[in-house]
Motif scaffolding. Structure first.
Motif, PDB file in Angstrom:
ATOM      1  N   ILE A 405       0.900  -1.141   0.123  1.00 44.71           N
ATOM      2  CA  ILE A 405       0.039  -0.002  -0.135  1.00 44.71           C
ATOM      3  C   ILE A 405       0.948   1.398  -0.007  1.00 44.71           C
ATOM      4  O   ILE A 405       0.587   2.094  -0.709  1.00 44.71           O
ATOM      5  CB  ILE A 405      -0.943  -0.005   1.342  1.00 44.71           C
ATOM      6  CG1 ILE A 405      -2.145  -1.135   1.028  1.00 44.71           C
ATOM      7  CG2 ILE A 405      -1.669   1.342   1.324  1.00 44.71           C
ATOM      8  CD1 ILE A 405      -2.973  -1.189  -0.056  1.00 44.71           C
ATOM      9  N   ALA A 406       1.778   1.270   0.787  1.00 42.91           N
ATOM     10  CA  ALA A 406       2.790   2.398   0.962  1.00 42.91           C
ATOM     11  C   ALA A 406       3.630   2.589  -0.665  1.00 42.91           C
ATOM     12  O   ALA A 406       3.724   3.729  -0.987  1.00 42.91           O
ATOM     13  CB  ALA A 406       3.863   2.167   1.902  1.00 42.91           C
ATOM     14  N   LYS A 407       4.163   1.612  -1.142  1.00 45.37           N
ATOM     15  CA  LYS A 407       4.369   1.354  -2.188  1.00 45.37           C
ATOM     16  C   LYS A 407       3.589   2.124  -3.582  1.00 45.37           C
ATOM     17  O   LYS A 407       4.144   2.862  -4.320  1.00 45.37           O
ATOM     18  CB  LYS A 407       4.880   0.185  -2.740  1.00 45.37           C
ATOM     19  CG  LYS A 407       5.858   0.264  -4.018  1.00 45.37           C
ATOM     20  CD  LYS A 407       6.407  -1.279  -4.440  1.00 45.37           C
ATOM     21  CE  LYS A 407       7.355  -1.236  -5.421  1.00 45.37           C
ATOM     22  NZ  LYS A 407       7.940  -2.798  -5.601  1.00 45.37           N
ATOM     23  N   GLN A 408       2.430   2.036  -3.250  1.00 43.94           N
ATOM     24  CA  GLN A 408       1.274   2.380  -4.321  1.00 43.94           C
ATOM     25  C   GLN A 408       0.960   4.063  -3.968  1.00 43.94           C
ATOM     26  O   GLN A 408       0.177   4.706  -4.387  1.00 43.94           O
ATOM     27  CB  GLN A 408      -0.182   1.777  -3.940  1.00 43.94           C
ATOM     28  CG  GLN A 408       0.036   0.402  -4.415  1.00 43.94           C
ATOM     29  CD  GLN A 408       0.382  -0.086  -5.783  1.00 43.94           C
ATOM     30  OE1 GLN A 408       0.051   0.882  -6.644  1.00 43.94           O
ATOM     31  NE2 GLN A 408       1.281  -1.261  -6.118  1.00 43.94           N
ATOM     32  N   ARG A 409       1.702   4.432  -2.727  1.00 43.69           N
ATOM     33  CA  ARG A 409       1.420   5.861  -2.365  1.00 43.69           C
ATOM     34  C   ARG A 409      -0.024   6.211  -1.742  1.00 43.69           C
ATOM     35  O   ARG A 409      -0.488   7.329  -2.221  1.00 43.69           O
ATOM     36  CB  ARG A 409       1.980   7.034  -3.327  1.00 43.69           C
ATOM     37  CG  ARG A 409       3.443   6.984  -3.708  1.00 43.69           C
ATOM     38  CD  ARG A 409       3.965   7.934  -4.456  1.00 43.69           C
ATOM     39  NE  ARG A 409       5.342   8.135  -4.729  1.00 43.69           N
ATOM     40  CZ  ARG A 409       5.898   7.468  -5.549  1.00 43.69           C
ATOM     41  NH1 ARG A 409       5.477   6.556  -6.413  1.00 43.69           N
ATOM     42  NH2 ARG A 409       7.287   7.844  -5.666  1.00 43.69           N
ATOM     43  N   ASN A 410      -0.683   5.123  -1.505  1.00 44.15           N
ATOM     44  CA  ASN A 410      -2.058   5.309  -0.976  1.00 44.15           C
ATOM     45  C   ASN A 410      -2.037   5.878   0.586  1.00 44.15           C
ATOM     46  O   ASN A 410      -2.187   5.023   1.621  1.00 44.15           O
ATOM     47  CB  ASN A 410      -2.774   3.839  -1.144  1.00 44.15           C
ATOM     48  CG  ASN A 410      -4.000   4.025  -1.166  1.00 44.15           C
ATOM     49  OD1 ASN A 410      -4.755   4.907  -0.497  1.00 44.15           O
ATOM     50  ND2 ASN A 410      -4.877   3.239  -1.385  1.00 44.15           N
ATOM     51  N   LYS A 411      -2.171   7.077   0.589  1.00 40.95           N
ATOM     52  CA  LYS A 411      -2.077   7.728   1.840  1.00 40.95           C
ATOM     53  C   LYS A 411      -3.074   7.343   2.610  1.00 40.95           C
ATOM     54  O   LYS A 411      -3.056   7.275   3.753  1.00 40.95           O
ATOM     55  CB  LYS A 411      -2.161   9.286   1.500  1.00 40.95           C
ATOM     56  CG  LYS A 411      -1.904   9.840   2.867  1.00 40.95           C
ATOM     57  CD  LYS A 411      -1.942  11.461   2.777  1.00 40.95           C
ATOM     58  CE  LYS A 411      -3.400  11.952   2.598  1.00 40.95           C
ATOM     59  NZ  LYS A 411      -3.799  13.273   2.673  1.00 40.95           N
ATOM     60  N   ASN A 412      -4.435   7.388   2.282  1.00 43.54           N
ATOM     61  CA  ASN A 412      -5.691   7.158   2.886  1.00 43.54           C
ATOM     62  C   ASN A 412      -5.783   5.724   3.511  1.00 43.54           C
ATOM     63  O   ASN A 412      -5.912   5.531   4.587  1.00 43.54           O
ATOM     64  CB  ASN A 412      -6.743   7.494   2.054  1.00 43.54           C
ATOM     65  CG  ASN A 412      -6.940   8.967   1.823  1.00 43.54           C
ATOM     66  OD1 ASN A 412      -6.505   9.875   2.458  1.00 43.54           O
ATOM     67  ND2 ASN A 412      -7.387   9.140   0.589  1.00 43.54           N
ATOM     68  N   ALA A 413      -5.451   4.970   2.531  1.00 42.64           N
ATOM     69  CA  ALA A 413      -5.376   3.387   3.083  1.00 42.64           C
ATOM     70  C   ALA A 413      -4.310   3.284   4.144  1.00 42.64           C
ATOM     71  O   ALA A 413      -4.446   2.368   5.036  1.00 42.64           O
ATOM     72  CB  ALA A 413      -5.103   2.410   1.907  1.00 42.64           C
ATOM     73  N   LEU A 414      -2.996   3.909   3.973  1.00 46.23           N
ATOM     74  CA  LEU A 414      -2.168   3.701   4.989  1.00 46.23           C
ATOM     75  C   LEU A 414      -2.390   4.375   6.324  1.00 46.23           C
ATOM     76  O   LEU A 414      -2.160   3.748   7.385  1.00 46.23           O
ATOM     77  CB  LEU A 414      -0.845   4.397   4.563  1.00 46.23           C
ATOM     78  CG  LEU A 414       0.594   4.097   4.940  1.00 46.23           C
ATOM     79  CD1 LEU A 414       0.856   2.496   4.780  1.00 46.23           C
ATOM     80  CD2 LEU A 414       1.741   4.775   4.353  1.00 46.23           C
ATOM     81  N   GLN A 415      -3.155   5.733   6.468  1.00 51.33           N
ATOM     82  CA  GLN A 415      -3.726   5.983   7.649  1.00 51.33           C
ATOM     83  C   GLN A 415      -4.353   5.131   8.316  1.00 51.33           C
ATOM     84  O   GLN A 415      -4.542   5.093   9.570  1.00 51.33           O
ATOM     85  CB  GLN A 415      -4.227   7.246   7.076  1.00 51.33           C
ATOM     86  CG  GLN A 415      -3.396   8.527   6.937  1.00 51.33           C
ATOM     87  CD  GLN A 415      -3.901   9.712   6.569  1.00 51.33           C
ATOM     88  OE1 GLN A 415      -3.063  10.808   6.435  1.00 51.33           O
ATOM     89  NE2 GLN A 415      -5.144  10.045   6.725  1.00 51.33           N
ATOM     90  N   ARG A 416      -5.423   4.407   7.494  1.00 53.86           N
ATOM     91  CA  ARG A 416      -6.159   3.516   8.251  1.00 53.86           C
ATOM     92  C   ARG A 416      -5.585   2.304   8.618  1.00 53.86           C
ATOM     93  O   ARG A 416      -5.939   1.728   9.866  1.00 53.86           O
ATOM     94  CB  ARG A 416      -7.531   3.039   7.211  1.00 53.86           C
ATOM     95  CG  ARG A 416      -8.245   4.117   6.812  1.00 53.86           C
ATOM     96  CD  ARG A 416      -9.684   3.741   6.237  1.00 53.86           C
ATOM     97  NE  ARG A 416      -9.161   2.712   5.087  1.00 53.86           N
ATOM     98  CZ  ARG A 416      -9.181   3.294   3.814  1.00 53.86           C
ATOM     99  NH1 ARG A 416      -9.342   4.554   3.743  1.00 53.86           N
ATOM    100  NH2 ARG A 416      -8.919   2.472   2.913  1.00 53.86           N
ATOM    101  N   LEU A 417      -4.657   1.853   8.213  1.00 46.62           N
ATOM    102  CA  LEU A 417      -4.128   0.506   8.567  1.00 46.62           C
ATOM    103  C   LEU A 417      -3.048   0.616   9.457  1.00 46.62           C
ATOM    104  O   LEU A 417      -2.794  -0.374  10.342  1.00 46.62           O
ATOM    105  CB  LEU A 417      -3.242  -0.152   6.902  1.00 46.62           C
ATOM    106  CG  LEU A 417      -4.232  -0.679   6.172  1.00 46.62           C
ATOM    107  CD1 LEU A 417      -3.427  -1.076   4.687  1.00 46.62           C
ATOM    108  CD2 LEU A 417      -4.785  -2.005   6.517  1.00 46.62           C
TER     109      LEU A 417
END
Length: 554
Positions: A405-417
């Motif tokens: 997820i971090a590699k995809q730069r998915n900030k919102n998903a990372l903040q939830r995970l």
């Protein structure tokens, strides 16, 4: 200095002293002593006076002849040893008997050591004498030391122990490196490059072709792994075997039942992926382990517990799951995925397996683990199987999903995970390897650290929840901030610096990183970073002077 000469019927300084004390004509006595103990070559006697005329001391002449003869003799010893004469070792043993009394004599010692080096089996009495004398032990070759070590495990352990400590220090230094990058991280070096490390090369040389010494090193590694749970010992176990493989040491590779499995897995680690062909090969090796060979399975599990192997297996698992998802297929229908999970289970359960085997006279829990691995392959329910680490495997895959997820730069998903990682199985999310990878991946989102919301998710809701009880987390926080200090929101940086100030009992490494970060922040306050100029777009047009007119009223 000349101890041992009288045993060989050769006069020494004491004999000369005694002769001069008791004689009536000292000059004649000296001539006689020179005649008896000089080079016994009739034609030489008439030539020596010419050297006197040229002012060449007799000592210098004799020393040069001695040095030349010594080199010739050492070459001859090597030639005899490398020859094919059936009695070559008898000749060397005879030479050893004649020369060994002079082993403490610096000028003769190299010859004795050369003979010892080329004897495949040094007489036990001589080995004991070398071992008992610290100076002799220090200068003797590794070939001789191997013969000493194989019957003296404690002495061998003393030699190996500093190397094992050095290896762990080097691995931990790599995990806490100040360089944060997704491209160049702990797992970047190829297996062959890693095997060129000082410790692996030294251990390989110490072992040579000696199966007994190799077994001792493996036992040291198992014991240390059990005592510390440090997975880097598993890496060294695999690297050592493959280092011997690189050198074609068939004497060891042919008797290590893990050799072919490790060789195949090593190729997968190099590619960072387990393809279908190699998956079938690995499957065949695992299926070939029979009941009663639980120790083999224990060693295989240790090789699979190597973080480099685990990294490859999890990356392959995530890729496999993505492919299944795109095909709307079920995971249980993929033999490759089930094999990957089987190997991950073996690796994650390595400590329990080796611990059971070392404590139980019947082996690894009476073979339950062997059946557990077969159950993984058949896709049956595993909850009843002792030692089965299914929670660890699920957690490991979950952590790599967060990295994905971090590699995809998915900030919102990372903040939830990230907040959910606080309660992972056995605190796996706070392990050095995951934090090393995560901090590297977070550099891809460096601009997001200008937002308090993102800083709160990464630090307050995840990393700072355990930094006070886990010093390694403290160090990783400081590593990340050191890298991102110009990107992190200034007000948040001020707050987090107060939180992360090391207490007195902190290690020097934590204090050093904190001080470095503090100095960087103070320097940036004095001279704020210059704004990067936008790249010029030279369109080949002539510059036009524009009058400077204010755009807003004064």
């Amino acid at each position: 200095m000349f101890a041992g000469l009288p045993e060989l019927g050769i006069s020494n300084g004491e004999d000369l002293k005694e002769t001069l004390t008791n004689c009536t004509e000292p000059l004649k006595a000296i001539d006689q002593f020179q005649m008896e103990n000089g080079i016994l070559l009739p034609t030489l006697q008439s030539a020596l006076p010419f050297l006197d005329l040229h002012g060449t001391p007799r000592l210098e002449f004799h020393q040069s002849v001695f040095d030349e003869l010594r080199e010739k003799l050492m070459e001859r010893v090597a030639t005899i040893a490398e020859g094919k004469d059936e009695d070559r070792y008898i000749k060397l043993e005879e030479l050893l008997e004649k020369s060994f009394p002079l082993v403490k004599m610096p000028s003769i010692q190299p010859i004795v050591m050369q003979v010892l080096k080329h004897l495949p089996k040094v007489p036990e009495k001589k080995l004991k004498q070398v071992m008992a004398d610290k100076e002799l032990y220090k200068v003797c070759s590794v070939e001789v030391k191997r013969q000493i070590w194989q019957d003296n495990q404690a002495l061998f352990g003393d030699e190996v122990s500093p190397l094992l400590k050095q290896y762990i220090v080097e691995k931990e230094a790599a995990l806490f490196s100040s360089d944060l990058s997704i491209l160049h991280n702990f797992f970047s070096p190829s297996p062959k490059t890693r095997r060129q490390g000082e410790v692996v090369l030294k251990l390989t040389q110490m072992i040579g072709k000696n199966v007994k010494l190799y077994d001792m090193v493996l036992q040291f590694l198992r014991t240390l792994f059990l005592r510390t749970r440090n997975v880097h010992y598993c890496t060294l176990r695999a690297e050592l075997l493959m280092s011997l493989h690189d050198l074609d040491v068939s004497e060891i590779c042919s008797v290590d039942p893990c050799h072919k499995f490790s060789w195949c897995l090593d190729a997968c680690i190099r590619e960072k992926f387990v393809d279908a062909k190699r998956a079938r090969e690995l499957q065949g090796f695992l299926d070939g382990v029979k009941k009663g060979q639980e120790q083999v399975l224990g060693d295989l599990s240790m090789i699979l517990c190597d973080p480099f192997a685990c990294n490859t297996l999890v990356l392959s698992t995530v890729r496999n799951l993505q492919e299944l998802l795109s095909q709307d297929a079920l995971p249980r229908d993929s033999p490759d995925l089930l094999l990957l999970l089987r190997m991950l289970s073996l690796g994650q359960g390595a400590w329990d397996m080796i611990d059971s085997w070392s404590c139980s006279p019947s082996g690894f829990g009476g073979g339950n683990t062997l059946f557990a691995c077969r159950d993984v392959n058949s896709g049956e329910d595993l909850s009843h199987v002792p030692h089965h680490p299914e929670n660890r495997v699920a957690c490991e895959i979950g952590l790599y999903y967060v990295l994905h997820i971090a590699k995809q730069r998915n900030k919102n998903a990372l903040q939830r995970l990230l907040p959910a990682l606080v309660d992972t199985y056995n605190d796996m999310a706070f392990g050095d390897i995951f934090l090393h990878l995560l901090t590297g991946h977070l550099t891809l989102l460096s601009d997001e650290f200008g937002s308090e919301e993102f800083c709160t998710a990464v630090f307050d809701n995840f990393l700072l929840t355990s930094f006070s009880s886990k010093e390694n987390v403290h160090r990783h926080c400081l590593r990340l901030l050191n890298h991102l200090q110009q990107k992190v929101l200034a007000s948040y940086m001020e707050t987090v610096m107060k939180t992360l100030e090391p207490p007195k009992q902190s290690s020097e490494s934590v204090k050093e990183v904190y001080t470095l970060l503090k100095e960087k922040l103070e320097a940036s306050k004095k001279s704020p970073p210059e704004q990067e100029e936008a790249p010029s777009l030279d369109l080949g047009l002539h510059p036009v002077t524009v009058p400077s007119t204010p755009t807003t009223p004064l």
